[in-house]
Design an enzyme around this catalytic site. Structure first.
Site, PDB file in Angstrom:
ATOM      1  N   TRP A 130      85.725  19.928  88.085  1.00 47.34           N
ATOM      2  CA  TRP A 130      85.544  18.637  87.388  1.00 47.34           C
ATOM      3  C   TRP A 130      86.537  17.595  87.900  1.00 47.34           C
ATOM      4  CZ3 TRP A 130      83.047  15.939  83.457  1.00 47.34           C
ATOM      5  CH2 TRP A 130      83.743  14.847  82.932  1.00 47.34           C
ATOM      6  N   MET A 131      86.075  16.343  88.049  1.00 46.23           N
ATOM      7  CA  MET A 131      86.985  15.244  88.408  1.00 46.23           C
ATOM      8  C   MET A 131      86.677  14.039  87.525  1.00 46.23           C
ATOM      9  SD  MET A 131      87.341  13.231  92.049  1.00 46.23           S
ATOM     10  CE  MET A 131      85.806  12.329  91.991  1.00 46.23           C
ATOM     11  N   ASN A 132      87.740  13.348  87.026  1.00 41.27           N
ATOM     12  CA  ASN A 132      87.513  12.013  86.457  1.00 41.27           C
ATOM     13  C   ASN A 132      88.418  10.992  87.133  1.00 41.27           C
ATOM     14  OD1 ASN A 132      88.866  13.786  84.199  1.00 41.27           O
ATOM     15  ND2 ASN A 132      89.451  11.770  83.545  1.00 41.27           N
ATOM     16  N   ASP A 133      89.251  10.291  86.435  1.00 44.19           N
ATOM     17  CA  ASP A 133      89.902   9.071  86.956  1.00 44.19           C
ATOM     18  C   ASP A 133      90.611   9.213  88.313  1.00 44.19           C
ATOM     19  OD1 ASP A 133      89.463   8.899  84.250  1.00 44.19           O
ATOM     20  OD2 ASP A 133      91.520   8.441  83.725  1.00 44.19           O
ATOM     21  N   TRP A 157      85.397  18.802  81.695  1.00 40.39           N
ATOM     22  CA  TRP A 157      86.771  18.372  81.475  1.00 40.39           C
ATOM     23  C   TRP A 157      87.535  19.498  80.779  1.00 40.39           C
ATOM     24  CZ3 TRP A 157      89.799  16.954  77.075  1.00 40.39           C
ATOM     25  CH2 TRP A 157      90.951  16.207  77.387  1.00 40.39           C
ATOM     26  N   PHE A 196      97.812  13.932  82.599  1.00 42.74           N
ATOM     27  CA  PHE A 196      96.827  12.857  82.470  1.00 42.74           C
ATOM     28  C   PHE A 196      97.086  11.761  83.515  1.00 42.74           C
ATOM     29  CE2 PHE A 196      94.711  13.011  78.011  1.00 42.74           C
ATOM     30  CZ  PHE A 196      94.339  14.322  78.224  1.00 42.74           C
ATOM     31  N   ARG A 261      99.166   6.147  76.672  1.00 46.03           N
ATOM     32  CA  ARG A 261      99.049   6.823  77.978  1.00 46.03           C
ATOM     33  C   ARG A 261      98.708   5.896  79.144  1.00 46.03           C
ATOM     34  NH1 ARG A 261      94.836   8.819  74.871  1.00 46.03           N
ATOM     35  NH2 ARG A 261      92.755   8.089  75.399  1.00 46.03           N
ATOM     36  N   ASP A 262      98.687   6.532  80.321  1.00 43.62           N
ATOM     37  CA  ASP A 262      98.227   5.967  81.590  1.00 43.62           C
ATOM     38  C   ASP A 262      99.157   4.842  82.090  1.00 43.62           C
ATOM     39  OD1 ASP A 262      96.154   7.693  80.993  1.00 43.62           O
ATOM     40  OD2 ASP A 262      94.785   6.129  80.323  1.00 43.62           O
ATOM     41  N   GLU A 321      92.485   2.462  77.719  1.00 42.00           N
ATOM     42  CA  GLU A 321      92.791   3.517  78.683  1.00 42.00           C
ATOM     43  C   GLU A 321      92.983   2.873  80.056  1.00 42.00           C
ATOM     44  OE1 GLU A 321      90.858   7.583  77.206  1.00 42.00           O
ATOM     45  OE2 GLU A 321      89.414   6.331  78.250  1.00 42.00           O
TER      46      GLU A 321
HETATM   47  C1  FRU Z   1      90.334   7.870  81.090  1.00 39.93           C
HETATM   48  C2  FRU Z   1      91.175   8.986  80.476  1.00 39.93           C
HETATM   49  C3  FRU Z   1      92.635   8.594  80.458  1.00 39.93           C
HETATM   50  C4  FRU Z   1      93.332   9.923  80.446  1.00 39.93           C
HETATM   51  C5  FRU Z   1      92.430  10.773  81.291  1.00 39.93           C
HETATM   52  C6  FRU Z   1      92.313  12.203  80.838  1.00 39.93           C
HETATM   53  O1  FRU Z   1      89.117   8.303  81.596  1.00 39.93           O
HETATM   54  O2  FRU Z   1      90.712   9.307  79.181  1.00 39.93           O
HETATM   55  O3  FRU Z   1      93.001   7.761  79.394  1.00 39.93           O
HETATM   56  O4  FRU Z   1      94.621   9.833  80.956  1.00 39.93           O
HETATM   57  O5  FRU Z   1      91.142  10.168  81.266  1.00 39.93           O
HETATM   58  O6  FRU Z   1      91.607  12.978  81.754  1.00 39.93           O
END
Ligand code: FRU
Length: 575
Positions: A130-133, A157, A196, A261-262, A321
């Site tokens: 899985w990949m996100n940001d 996730w 994160f 966060r972030d 976010e």
């Molecule tokens: C955004 C988010 C961030 C968090 C990360 C967790 O897509 O929800 O706020 O750091 O993804 O994977």
């Protein structure tokens, strides 16, 4: 038991994520130096029933023998690399399909990607999992580094890691070792959280690069019991291993409940201080917090830099976010996503916004309402960075409300690289980076009408109209579905339909059948469409209007059919 021999150099490193299928007394992996009196030099004996990470580094140059028990264990990800050369060579993946061990070096992985009819060719995809940001984007010594939110153990996730890849041209990526792991094995706790999102910061005073990110401590309940702290880390000389990880902000201000966060960091030469922004919520309204520091390790809360308009909170927006803050001359642009937000008029969720403004003594004064950055939905958590000459950005081609995938081995893709500029009337413009054209053959003239596409041309193309005079309709016909992009002098609209006429767009949006993907505009002057295995990125009016969708039904297009006021079409296919 599977056995293989490897000729290795000193320092060769193996990484495995493995769990046991059933309680067993077998060793999972054993490494032998056959020439030695005591040949066994490493053994993984007791593997738990949840995924655990193991690393082994061989100390000398020689030929080794490795035994792996593939029957009693599940391996989610495995690769080896040499730390001194991995940045140039990438990792070599171990593949265990069909009960055998196969090795995929960077060259073979690249070839497999090219032959894989489900993998996009202009968009970054993880090897597995899985990949996100996008995270930690930066440019160093002629190389672009992309880190990303990663869960190697499943297509969903889960406990977050930072994956890592490197490229010279923003399009051909070499996979590097996983950079960050959750601070605790969250799989063993049955919890989520981990490393994160965060960003890279190159200190203009010293040139030193460090990374700021959020660690979400073990979370069992998404809304209550998690705690988010901010951490800083460096990379070693090989640019592949995180070193000196430390917590730099261990608690949020009292008025913040959980989302905190972030981090994004920059240096402010006027105050001679480092500044950090964090996504959060204040009085339940999505907001961005400002911190400052003299040394990047000790941070003090300063103020709420930005609070989103009330309608976000009223429509389920939980928090900001991945805030970004970009300076274009004397204008600063805040970019942010609002998770949970449901746009009533269109049925879309979790959208991304830009707000241009002036920054005066740490006060941000917006000069426009938030501009929604995309009329699709699959463009979220965008992160930008400067490579010395331009502001570039990538975004995750999905969104928490829409996560469908089609590939059996990975889930999650990045947008094509985009260049960001600001127009004179303070609109954020996004255009595909010129590098995209390097992967495409010379433009051919496209005549309005019908064009049959064959072979690879069905999967990847760019269609561009430098001049548009009025209404039009563009159809990308797949086997059972089509994508229609149309303009009626009031709005541009993108929709996926079943070929017998039914409207499929709702299927991709959990918000129900009413999601609409359109942007109001009385005039369209130019348009570029990038199509790549079902990913559609639309750029209009010099990048002022953009729409991104990840379609999972129309993966190829055997016929292009266009009608209306379209002139001077140019079509490019993958080289
Ligand atoms: C955004 C988010 C961030 C968090 C990360 C967790 O897509 O929800 O706020 O750091 O993804 O994977």
């Amino acid at each position: 038991m599977n056995k293989f021999s490897l000729k290795v150099n000193e320092g060769l490193t193996l990484h495995f994520w493995v769990k046991t299928k059933a309680i067993t007394s077998n060793a999972f992996l054993s490494v032998f130096s056959p020439s030695k009196k005591q040949p066994l030099c490493f053994k993984i004996q007791n593997v738990p029933c949840y995924y655990e990470f193991y690393s082994y580094q061989h100390p000398v140059n020689e030929e080794i023998e490795v035994e792996i028990d593939l029957e009693s264990f599940d391996i989610s990800l495995a690769y080896f690399f040499h730390p001194k050369t991995v940045e140039e060579e990438g990792v070599t993946y171990l593949d265990f399909s069909n009960g055998a061990v196969n090795f995929f070096s960077h060259g073979q992985t690249k070839q497999n990607y090219q032959q894989d009819t489900l993998r996009p060719k202009l968009h970054f995809t993880p090897y597995k999992g899985w990949m996100n940001d996008p995270n930690g984007l930066c440019f160093l010594d002629g190389k672009y580094h992309m880190f990303y939110q990663y869960h190697p153990n499943s297509l969903d996730w889960g406990p977050m890691h930072w994956g890592h890849a490197v490229s010279e041209n923003l399009l051909d990526w070499r996979h590097l070792p996983v950079f960050l792991q959750p601070e605790q094995n969250l799989e063993s706790l049955g919890a989520t959280g981990g490393a994160f999102s965060g960003t890279a910061f190159k200190d203009p005073n010293s040139g030193e690069i460090s990374f700021f990110f959020t660690e979400r401590k073990a979370a069992y309940d998404l809304n209550h019991s998690y705690r988010e702290v901010q951490k800083r880390t460096f990379w070693d000389n090989s640019h592949t291993t995180a070193t000196k990880v430390s917590t730099v902000i261990d608690s949020q201000p009292v008025f913040v409940h959980h989302d905190f966060r972030d981090p994004k960091v920059w240096f402010d030469p006027i105050d001679n201080l480092y500044k950090m922004i964090l996504g959060s919520a204040v009085d339940k309204t999505p907001a961005i917090l400002l911190y400052h520091s003299k040394d990047k390790d000790n941070w003090e809360y300063h103020s709420v830099l930005y609070q989103a308009p009330e309608y976000f909170e009223k429509n389920s927006g939980r928090c900001v976010e991945c805030p970004d803050f970009i300076q274009f001359g004397n204008i600063w642009v805040i970019i942010y996503g609002v998770v949970g937000y449901h746009e009533k008029q269109t049925g879309r969720h979790n959208l991304l916004y830009a707000v241009p403004g002036k920054l005066s003594h740490n006060t941000f004064i917006p000069i426009s309402e938030p501009q929604c950055l995309d009329f699709g939905t699959d463009f979220y958590a965008m992160q930008s960075f400067n490579d010395g000459s331009r502001q570039l950005a990538f975004a995750w081609l999905h969104n928490w409300a829409v996560k469908g995938h089609i590939h059996p081995h990975y889930n999650g893709e990045m947008s094509a690289p985009r260049e960001l500029t600001l127009s004179e009337d303070y609109q954020l413009l996004m255009r595909p980076a010129p590098e995209v054209n390097q992967k495409l053959a010379n433009a051919l003239c496209y005549k309005n009408g019908e064009l049959t596409l064959e072979g690879n041309n069905q999967y990847v193309f760019s269609l561009e109209f430098k001049k548009i005079d009025g209404a039009f309709s563009i159809n990308l016909l797949g086997d059972t579905t089509k994508i229609n992009i149309s303009f009626d002098k009031q709005s541009i609209k993108m929709i996926e339909k079943e070929l017998n006429g039914g409207d499929l767009s709702y299927e991709l949006c959990s918000s129900g059948r009413d999601a609409k993907f359109s942007s109001q505009t009385p005039s369209l002057n130019d348009m570029r469409i990038i199509f790549d295995h079902g990913i559609v990125e639309v750029f209009c009016n010099g990048g002022r209007i953009c729409g991104t969708r990840r379609y999972i039904n129309t993966l190829s297009c055997h016929t292009l059919y266009t009608e209306g006021s379209l002139n001077d079409g140019e079509i490019r296919f993958i080289k």
